[in-house]
Design a protein around this motif. Structure first.
Motif, mmCIF file in Angstrom:
data_model
loop_
_atom_site.group_PDB
_atom_site.id
_atom_site.type_symbol
_atom_site.label_atom_id
_atom_site.label_comp_id
_atom_site.label_asym_id
_atom_site.label_seq_id
_atom_site.Cartn_x
_atom_site.Cartn_y
_atom_site.Cartn_z
ATOM 1 N N ARG A 113 0.831 -1.206 0.000
ATOM 2 C CA ARG A 113 0.000 0.000 0.000
ATOM 3 C C ARG A 113 0.866 1.256 0.000
ATOM 4 N NH1 ARG A 113 -3.218 -1.503 5.277
ATOM 5 N NH2 ARG A 113 -1.045 -2.003 5.741
ATOM 6 N N GLU A 114 1.943 1.230 0.768
ATOM 7 C CA GLU A 114 2.856 2.377 0.793
ATOM 8 C C GLU A 114 3.520 2.557 -0.571
ATOM 9 O OE1 GLU A 114 5.195 5.619 1.776
ATOM 10 O OE2 GLU A 114 3.367 4.810 2.703
ATOM 11 N N ALA A 115 3.847 1.443 -1.213
ATOM 12 C CA ALA A 115 4.427 1.542 -2.551
ATOM 13 C C ALA A 115 3.446 2.215 -3.508
ATOM 14 C CB ALA A 115 4.799 0.150 -3.060
ATOM 15 N N VAL A 162 9.194 -4.592 -5.439
ATOM 16 C CA VAL A 162 8.497 -4.849 -4.171
ATOM 17 C C VAL A 162 7.944 -6.264 -4.181
ATOM 18 C CG1 VAL A 162 6.556 -4.194 -2.678
ATOM 19 C CG2 VAL A 162 7.874 -2.419 -3.856
ATOM 20 N N ALA A 163 8.218 -7.001 -3.109
ATOM 21 C CA ALA A 163 7.691 -8.362 -2.947
ATOM 22 C C ALA A 163 7.739 -8.695 -1.462
ATOM 23 C CB ALA A 163 8.526 -9.366 -3.741
ATOM 24 N N GLY A 164 6.979 -9.707 -1.080
ATOM 25 C CA GLY A 164 7.067 -10.221 0.283
ATOM 26 C C GLY A 164 6.018 -9.719 1.253
ATOM 27 N N ASP A 165 5.215 -8.728 0.863
ATOM 28 C CA ASP A 165 4.136 -8.278 1.733
ATOM 29 C C ASP A 165 3.072 -9.378 1.789
ATOM 30 O OD1 ASP A 165 1.961 -7.071 2.968
ATOM 31 O OD2 ASP A 165 2.073 -5.219 1.813
ATOM 32 N N PRO A 166 2.650 -9.804 2.979
ATOM 33 C CA PRO A 166 1.593 -10.822 3.050
ATOM 34 C C PRO A 166 0.320 -10.425 2.299
ATOM 35 C CG PRO A 166 2.623 -10.543 5.199
ATOM 36 C CD PRO A 166 3.193 -9.460 4.317
ATOM 37 N N ALA A 167 0.106 -9.125 2.115
ATOM 38 C CA ALA A 167 -1.068 -8.664 1.376
ATOM 39 C C ALA A 167 -1.011 -9.081 -0.091
ATOM 40 C CB ALA A 167 -1.206 -7.148 1.484
ATOM 41 N N LEU A 168 0.181 -9.477 -0.566
ATOM 42 C CA LEU A 168 0.356 -9.863 -1.970
ATOM 43 C C LEU A 168 0.197 -11.370 -2.192
ATOM 44 C CD1 LEU A 168 3.379 -7.567 -2.896
ATOM 45 C CD2 LEU A 168 0.949 -7.190 -3.398
ATOM 46 N N PHE A 169 -0.253 -12.078 -1.171
ATOM 47 C CA PHE A 169 -0.487 -13.519 -1.278
ATOM 48 C C PHE A 169 -1.487 -13.794 -2.394
ATOM 49 C CE2 PHE A 169 -2.840 -17.365 0.280
ATOM 50 C CZ PHE A 169 -1.793 -18.265 0.197
ATOM 51 N N ASN A 170 -1.237 -14.841 -3.179
ATOM 52 C CA ASN A 170 -2.018 -15.089 -4.398
ATOM 53 C C ASN A 170 -2.453 -16.557 -4.465
ATOM 54 O OD1 ASN A 170 -3.119 -14.815 -6.991
ATOM 55 N ND2 ASN A 170 -1.142 -15.164 -7.994
#
Length: 274
Positions: free
Chosen positions: A126-128, A210-218
């Motif tokens: 989100r910050e990105a 950017v990678a690794g944020d749990p919000a990006l789980f797919n």
């Protein structure tokens, strides 16, 4: 007499042919995502499944929203998609049955190496997105109601930003591969599933930022189209695919798909039913 025997033999062959052709033509129609198609996953999985079962899988690769719509019309036998909220609604509305977890990976944010928004290494997606908007940097959106597009819109909403108010935001209405091509041509930021990013060759100046944020789980789910849609639904064959995909054999095949040694999809350990 000889002529009669020839006629009888021909008749027997003719009678046998429809059954033989049906056996040769055993297949299901699978509505799935461009990420599973363009990453090369199906080129790896389907031959293994076909060898195991004698059933072919004909893939209609579209965005998840379109795949769900195809299933709702009864124009596919099974789905493999990645938008849990949409999948749950599809089942609740009576269009599908027996939704199962199959596999997962994650989304990543790529962009130009020059990184004008300064998002490299940011751990919060989100910050990105906030930084991209503040910098008024070009952003290439799939804009196609796919699972990736739905995730992107959730991230903008979580960041309290309406990206459509900025002319640097481009809604393309295209699959993941073409969207990455456009992002590369524009030096734009882009949200991608990891598998398509890993297989994408035309990166030009694009790099993973950017990678690794749990919000990006797919997560990806398999759903059987409700056989009540009509007798044309190949429920038995689709069930064989569904069971295979979530079996030990299917999970091993999913885990075995790699690009340059990198595993890109991670099978659900127990493939729980939902």
């Amino acid at each position: 007499m000889i002529a009669r025997r020839i006629v009888v033999a021909a008749a027997l062959v003719g009678a046998a042919l429809p059954g033989a052709l049906r056996a040769q033509e055993r297949f299901i129609t699978l509505a799935s995502t461009t990420s599973t198609e363009q990453s090369g996953l199906f080129r790896h999985l389907i031959p293994i499944f076909r060898e195991d079962t004698g059933i072919d899988v004909r893939v209609v690769a579209v965005g998840t929203g379109q795949a769900l719509a195809i299933g709702a019309r009864g124009d596919a036998d099974a789905l493999l998609v990645h938008d849990r909220a949409g999948e749950d609604k599809f089942v609740a509305d009576g269009h599908g049955i027996d939704r199962r977890d199959v596999m997962h990976n994650d989304f990543v944010i790529a962009g130009p190496a020059s990184d004008p928004a300064g998002i490299k290494g940011v751990k919060d997606a989100r910050e990105a997105f906030r930084r991209i908007a503040a910098a008024k940097a070009p952003f290439a959106s799939r804009g196609d109601d796919s699972g990736t597009h739905r995730m992107e819109l959730r991230l903008w909403k979580a960041a309290a930003i309406d990206p459509r108010s900025d002319p640097s935001y481009r809604e393309l209405g295209s699959g993941m591969g073409p969207t990455l091509n456009t992002a590369a041509g524009l030096d734009a930021y882009v949200l991608s599933d990891r598998a398509t990013w890993a297989s994408f060759q035309n990166r030009q100046n694009l790099v993973l930022l950017v990678a690794g944020d749990p919000a990006l789980f797919n997560p990806y789910g398999s759903i059987l189209v409700n056989p009540a849609k009509g007798p044309h639904i190949k429920a038995a064959e689709a069930r064989i695919w569904h069971e295979w995909l979530t079996s030990g054999r299917g999970r091993a095949a999913i885990a075995g798909f790699k690009i340059q040694g990198e595993q890109l999809f991670f099978p659900s350990a127990a493939a729980p039913r939902a």
